[in-house]
Design a protein around this motif. Structure first.
Motif, PDB file in Angstrom:
ATOM      1  N   ASP A  30       0.943  -1.288  -0.011  1.00  0.00           N
ATOM      2  CA  ASP A  30       0.096  -0.052   0.104  1.00  0.00           C
ATOM      3  C   ASP A  30       1.003   1.300   0.104  1.00  0.00           C
ATOM      4  OD1 ASP A  30      -1.667   1.910   0.521  1.00  0.00           O
ATOM      5  OD2 ASP A  30      -3.023   1.033   1.833  1.00  0.00           O
ATOM      6  N   PHE A  31       1.178   1.514  -1.252  1.00  0.00           N
ATOM      7  CA  PHE A  31       2.150   2.857  -1.413  1.00  0.00           C
ATOM      8  C   PHE A  31       1.833   4.083  -0.780  1.00  0.00           C
ATOM      9  CE2 PHE A  31       2.964  -0.233  -5.115  1.00  0.00           C
ATOM     10  CZ  PHE A  31       4.126  -0.927  -4.576  1.00  0.00           C
ATOM     11  N   GLY A  32       0.379   4.426  -0.944  1.00  0.00           N
ATOM     12  CA  GLY A  32      -0.002   5.433  -0.140  1.00  0.00           C
ATOM     13  C   GLY A  32       0.109   5.610   1.170  1.00  0.00           C
ATOM     14  N   PHE A  33      -0.240   4.653   1.934  1.00  0.00           N
ATOM     15  CA  PHE A  33       0.105   4.430   3.283  1.00  0.00           C
ATOM     16  C   PHE A  33       1.374   4.625   3.487  1.00  0.00           C
ATOM     17  CE2 PHE A  33       0.590   2.414   7.324  1.00  0.00           C
ATOM     18  CZ  PHE A  33      -0.501   3.144   8.095  1.00  0.00           C
ATOM     19  N   ARG A  34       2.357   3.789   3.080  1.00  0.00           N
ATOM     20  CA  ARG A  34       3.756   3.635   3.367  1.00  0.00           C
ATOM     21  C   ARG A  34       4.153   5.156   3.212  1.00  0.00           C
ATOM     22  NH1 ARG A  34       7.172  -0.039  -0.485  1.00  0.00           N
ATOM     23  NH2 ARG A  34       7.269   1.709  -1.842  1.00  0.00           N
ATOM     24  N   ASP A  35       4.018   5.940   1.963  1.00  0.00           N
ATOM     25  CA  ASP A  35       4.385   7.062   1.726  1.00  0.00           C
ATOM     26  C   ASP A  35       3.928   8.159   3.105  1.00  0.00           C
ATOM     27  OD1 ASP A  35       5.980   8.894  -0.019  1.00  0.00           O
ATOM     28  OD2 ASP A  35       3.783   9.831  -0.469  1.00  0.00           O
ATOM     29  N   GLN A  36       2.863   7.938   3.284  1.00  0.00           N
ATOM     30  CA  GLN A  36       2.344   8.877   4.310  1.00  0.00           C
ATOM     31  C   GLN A  36       2.902   8.636   5.716  1.00  0.00           C
ATOM     32  OE1 GLN A  36       0.149  11.391   3.475  1.00  0.00           O
ATOM     33  NE2 GLN A  36       0.368  12.213   5.324  1.00  0.00           N
ATOM     34  N   ILE A  37       2.995   7.518   5.990  1.00  0.00           N
ATOM     35  CA  ILE A  37       3.824   7.323   7.319  1.00  0.00           C
ATOM     36  C   ILE A  37       5.214   7.329   7.519  1.00  0.00           C
ATOM     37  CG2 ILE A  37       4.030   4.745   7.220  1.00  0.00           C
ATOM     38  CD1 ILE A  37       3.050   4.462   9.996  1.00  0.00           C
ATOM     39  N   THR A  38       5.795   7.067   6.291  1.00  0.00           N
ATOM     40  CA  THR A  38       7.675   7.496   6.026  1.00  0.00           C
ATOM     41  C   THR A  38       7.460   8.998   6.340  1.00  0.00           C
ATOM     42  OG1 THR A  38       7.264   6.816   3.940  1.00  0.00           O
ATOM     43  CG2 THR A  38       8.020   5.186   5.623  1.00  0.00           C
ATOM     44  N   ARG A  39       6.624   9.457   5.730  1.00  0.00           N
ATOM     45  CA  ARG A  39       6.856  11.136   5.570  1.00  0.00           C
ATOM     46  C   ARG A  39       6.716  11.523   6.737  1.00  0.00           C
ATOM     47  NH1 ARG A  39       5.641  14.212   0.322  1.00  0.00           N
ATOM     48  NH2 ARG A  39       5.671  12.494  -1.412  1.00  0.00           N
ATOM     49  N   ALA A  40       5.563  11.339   7.536  1.00  0.00           N
ATOM     50  CA  ALA A  40       5.402  11.793   8.933  1.00  0.00           C
ATOM     51  C   ALA A  40       6.742  11.628   9.696  1.00  0.00           C
ATOM     52  CB  ALA A  40       4.160  11.234   9.530  1.00  0.00           C
ATOM     53  N   GLY A  41       7.321  10.295   9.532  1.00  0.00           N
ATOM     54  CA  GLY A  41       8.458   9.931  10.625  1.00  0.00           C
ATOM     55  C   GLY A  41       9.723  10.831  10.189  1.00  0.00           C
ATOM     56  N   LEU A  42       9.737  10.913   8.881  1.00  0.00           N
ATOM     57  CA  LEU A  42      10.737  11.784   8.219  1.00  0.00           C
ATOM     58  C   LEU A  42      10.719  13.053   8.590  1.00  0.00           C
ATOM     59  CD1 LEU A  42      13.685  11.621   6.458  1.00  0.00           C
ATOM     60  CD2 LEU A  42      12.171  11.863   4.455  1.00  0.00           C
ATOM     61  N   SER A  43       9.704  13.728   8.817  1.00  0.00           N
ATOM     62  CA  SER A  43       9.411  14.933   8.992  1.00  0.00           C
ATOM     63  C   SER A  43       9.945  15.525  10.521  1.00  0.00           C
ATOM     64  CB  SER A  43       7.931  15.522   8.965  1.00  0.00           C
ATOM     65  OG  SER A  43       7.715  16.813   9.095  1.00  0.00           O
ATOM     66  N   ILE A  44       9.670  14.616  11.363  1.00  0.00           N
ATOM     67  CA  ILE A  44      10.161  14.980  12.814  1.00  0.00           C
ATOM     68  C   ILE A  44      11.697  15.365  12.959  1.00  0.00           C
ATOM     69  CG2 ILE A  44      10.509  14.319  15.101  1.00  0.00           C
ATOM     70  CD1 ILE A  44       8.122  12.149  14.519  1.00  0.00           C
ATOM     71  N   PRO A  45      12.771  14.665  12.287  1.00  0.00           N
ATOM     72  CA  PRO A  45      14.002  14.955  12.508  1.00  0.00           C
ATOM     73  C   PRO A  45      14.285  16.263  11.568  1.00  0.00           C
ATOM     74  CG  PRO A  45      13.945  12.923  11.594  1.00  0.00           C
ATOM     75  CD  PRO A  45      12.511  13.124  11.955  1.00  0.00           C
TER      76      PRO A  45
END
Length: 118
Positions: A30-45
């Protein structure tokens, strides 16, 4: 106050969390979900780093606040990911706990910046 974002414990922890998410979810179809959650995680640092490249306390705290918001976004996505079976419950709960601790650390850092720069 720490001069380089690379020396901050909160940046190190959030970068490590982001890397764990990418590694753990790389096979998710599920590329949409994977993209969204990894973007949120990457946004923090990323926002922590950007805050340390800003000049004013107001700008710094704004970007730290964005990072804190991303931690909340990530927790939401982790809960949903567990509910739909994309994320194993034990790993998801560990990541949620880490995101909560990162949020607390960011709150403390923002308080420190506000008091030191005023």
């Amino acid at each position: 106050m720490v001069a380089r974002f690379e020396d901050l414990a909160v940046w190190k922890r959030s970068a490590r969390l982001s890397a764990e998410l990418y590694k753990s979810l790389r096979e998710l179809k599920d590329f949409g979900f994977r993209d969204q959650i990894t973007r949120a995680g990457l946004s923090i640092p990323s926002n922590i780093a950007e805050s340390y490249e800003r000049e004013s306390a107001k700008e710094m705290t704004n970007f730290l606040n964005y990072a804190k918001g991303s931690a909340g976004e990530l927790r939401t996505q982790l809960y949903i990911g567990m509910d739909i079976g994309y994320i194993e419950r034990e790993a998801g709960m560990q990541w949620i706990k880490e995101a909560e601790e990162i949020s607390r650390m960011l709150h403390g850092l923002m308080q420190t910046i506000r008091t030191q720069k005023t």
